[in-house]
Write an enzyme that holds these catalytic residues in place. Structure first.
Site, PDB file in Angstrom:
ATOM      1  N   GLN A 286       0.831  -1.200   0.000  1.00 16.84           N
ATOM      2  CA  GLN A 286       0.000   0.000   0.000  1.00 16.84           C
ATOM      3  C   GLN A 286       0.870   1.256   0.000  1.00 16.84           C
ATOM      4  O   GLN A 286       1.880   1.328   0.700  1.00 16.84           O
ATOM      5  CB  GLN A 286      -0.914  -0.008   1.214  1.00 16.84           C
TER       6      GLN A 286
ATOM      7  N   SER B  37       4.232  -6.139   2.890  1.00 16.53           N
ATOM      8  CA  SER B  37       2.929  -6.064   3.558  1.00 16.53           C
ATOM      9  C   SER B  37       1.845  -6.689   2.682  1.00 16.53           C
ATOM     10  O   SER B  37       1.832  -7.894   2.467  1.00 16.53           O
ATOM     11  CB  SER B  37       2.614  -4.607   3.914  1.00 16.53           C
ATOM     12  N   LEU B  38       0.929  -5.896   2.146  1.00 11.80           N
ATOM     13  CA  LEU B  38      -0.093  -6.395   1.238  1.00 11.80           C
ATOM     14  C   LEU B  38       0.513  -7.233   0.120  1.00 11.80           C
ATOM     15  O   LEU B  38      -0.056  -8.250  -0.308  1.00 11.80           O
ATOM     16  CB  LEU B  38      -0.852  -5.211   0.630  1.00 11.80           C
TER      17      LEU B  38
ATOM     18  N   ARG C  57      -9.238  -7.781   4.484  1.00 12.43           N
ATOM     19  CA  ARG C  57      -8.106  -7.189   5.205  1.00 12.43           C
ATOM     20  C   ARG C  57      -8.179  -5.675   5.166  1.00 12.43           C
ATOM     21  O   ARG C  57      -8.017  -4.997   6.186  1.00 12.43           O
ATOM     22  CB  ARG C  57      -6.802  -7.678   4.573  1.00 12.43           C
TER      23      ARG C  57
ATOM     24  N   HIS D 224       0.504  -2.287  11.162  1.00 15.61           N
ATOM     25  CA  HIS D 224       1.538  -3.184  11.692  1.00 15.61           C
ATOM     26  C   HIS D 224       1.858  -2.908  13.156  1.00 15.61           C
ATOM     27  O   HIS D 224       3.011  -2.982  13.577  1.00 15.61           O
ATOM     28  CB  HIS D 224       2.793  -3.135  10.818  1.00 15.61           C
TER      29      HIS D 224
ATOM     30  N   GLN E 213       0.978 -10.716  10.712  1.00 13.57           N
ATOM     31  CA  GLN E 213       1.581  -9.630   9.941  1.00 13.57           C
ATOM     32  C   GLN E 213       0.878  -8.294  10.161  1.00 13.57           C
ATOM     33  O   GLN E 213       1.504  -7.242  10.172  1.00 13.57           O
ATOM     34  CB  GLN E 213       1.576  -9.997   8.452  1.00 13.57           C
TER      35      GLN E 213
END
Length: 302
Positions: free
Chosen positions: A11, A95-96, A120, A203, A252
């Site tokens: 992102q 991440s994503l 998510r 996070h 995560q």
């Protein structure tokens, strides 16, 4: 002989217009957007190609948008350089982007991956709305100094290290008051602090209960052993067991992203040819800071 690895962005890499020329030229990419529209129940392609940017940048939209657009870029590479795709031996995603990497590696289907990513994004947006918070990039300082700053800023509110991106670029995440204090301290130490345009403290524990909602979503997904290794953001290690992968994806959301460690793991394993597949060139820039001798090409229409 070179060893090839693929990297998928997270992102923040989104921008209006992304994927448009790919879809116009590659039927397989267009098919992905058509399938996405059926699953999401809205015209994702229109938002990616035309905006408005305020809607595309929202967590709820940007996560599915980056997931689909990155896989569309992969279809472009598959059509133009199929040998590169076949030769890829490892993948990682920021991440994503870890979900994109797992779909590429065959650990989950496109449809399952998109549904989970949609859930998510919704869960993370809801957690951010419930707890006003933010993120700030701290530049030009080493890990030890940023850890000290994070500890000192905790007197102003809850704050954690969220992303270890590369030498001299670490992201802090937490309550707004603590992020502001961390920025002040970073400047005093000779660093730079850049507040990030994000919905909240990704996070970190502030993202609860997004992790439990994600657990529910992943519980209905049939994960498989990846066909090639995928590095986990949580521990910068390779995991093959589907149950372990599922648990790490849940963790995560509330754990720091070990991106620099992940890249160094790949370099230590002899990988020397990287492709950033998806919008932007953030990961290429991070690679230059980690090891500027390593080749990293972008695959997109940004």
């Amino acid at each position: 002989m070179s060893r090839i690895a693929f990297l998928f962005p997270g992102q923040g890499a989104q921008h209006v217009g992304m994927g448009k020329t790919i879809v116009e030229k590659y039927p397989a990419a267009l098919e992905l957007f058509n399938r996405a529209a059926e699953i999401l129940q809205y015209d994702l392609a229109k938002l990616c190609f035309e905006g408005p940017s305020e809607e595309l940048d929202s967590t709820v939209v940007s996560q599915p948008a980056l997931f689909v657009t990155s896989l569309a870029a992969l279809e472009m590479l598959r059509a133009d350089s199929p040998d590169k795709v076949l030769a890829c031996e490892m993948a990682a995603g920021l991440s994503l982007g870890e979900y994109t990497a797992l779909v590429f590696a065959g650990a989950m289907t496109f449809e399952d991956g998109l549904r989970v990513v949609q859930r998510r994004g919704e869960a993370m947006q809801a957690a951010a709305d419930a707890n006003p918070s933010g993120m700030v990039s701290v530049l030009l300082l080493d890990r030890e100094k940023v850890v000290e700053i994070c500890k000192a800023a905790s007197s102003a509110g809850k704050i954690w290290i969220a992303n270890y991106l590369c030498p001299g670029n670490i992201v802090l995440s937490g309550e707004n008051s603590a992020c502001e204090r961390a920025a002040e301290l970073a400047e005093q130490e000779g660093g730079r602090a850049i507040p990030l345009a994000v919905a909240g403290a990704f996070h970190t524990e502030i993202m609860k209960p997004a992790d439990s909602q994600l657990s529910e979503a992943l519980g209905g997904v049939g994960l498989k052993k990846p066909e090639i290794p995928v590095i986990s953001n949580v521990d910068a290690e390779i995991h093959e067991d589907p149950d372990e992968i599922r648990e790490l994806l849940i963790r995560q959301v509330i754990s720091p992203v070990l991106w620099e460690d992940s890249i160094r793991k790949m370099l230590d394993n002899g990988f020397d040819e990287f492709y950033e597949i998806g919008p932007g060139k953030v990961l290429k820039g991070l690679m230059k800071r980690i090891n500027r001798k390593i080749a990293c090409e972008t695959v997109n229409d940004s």
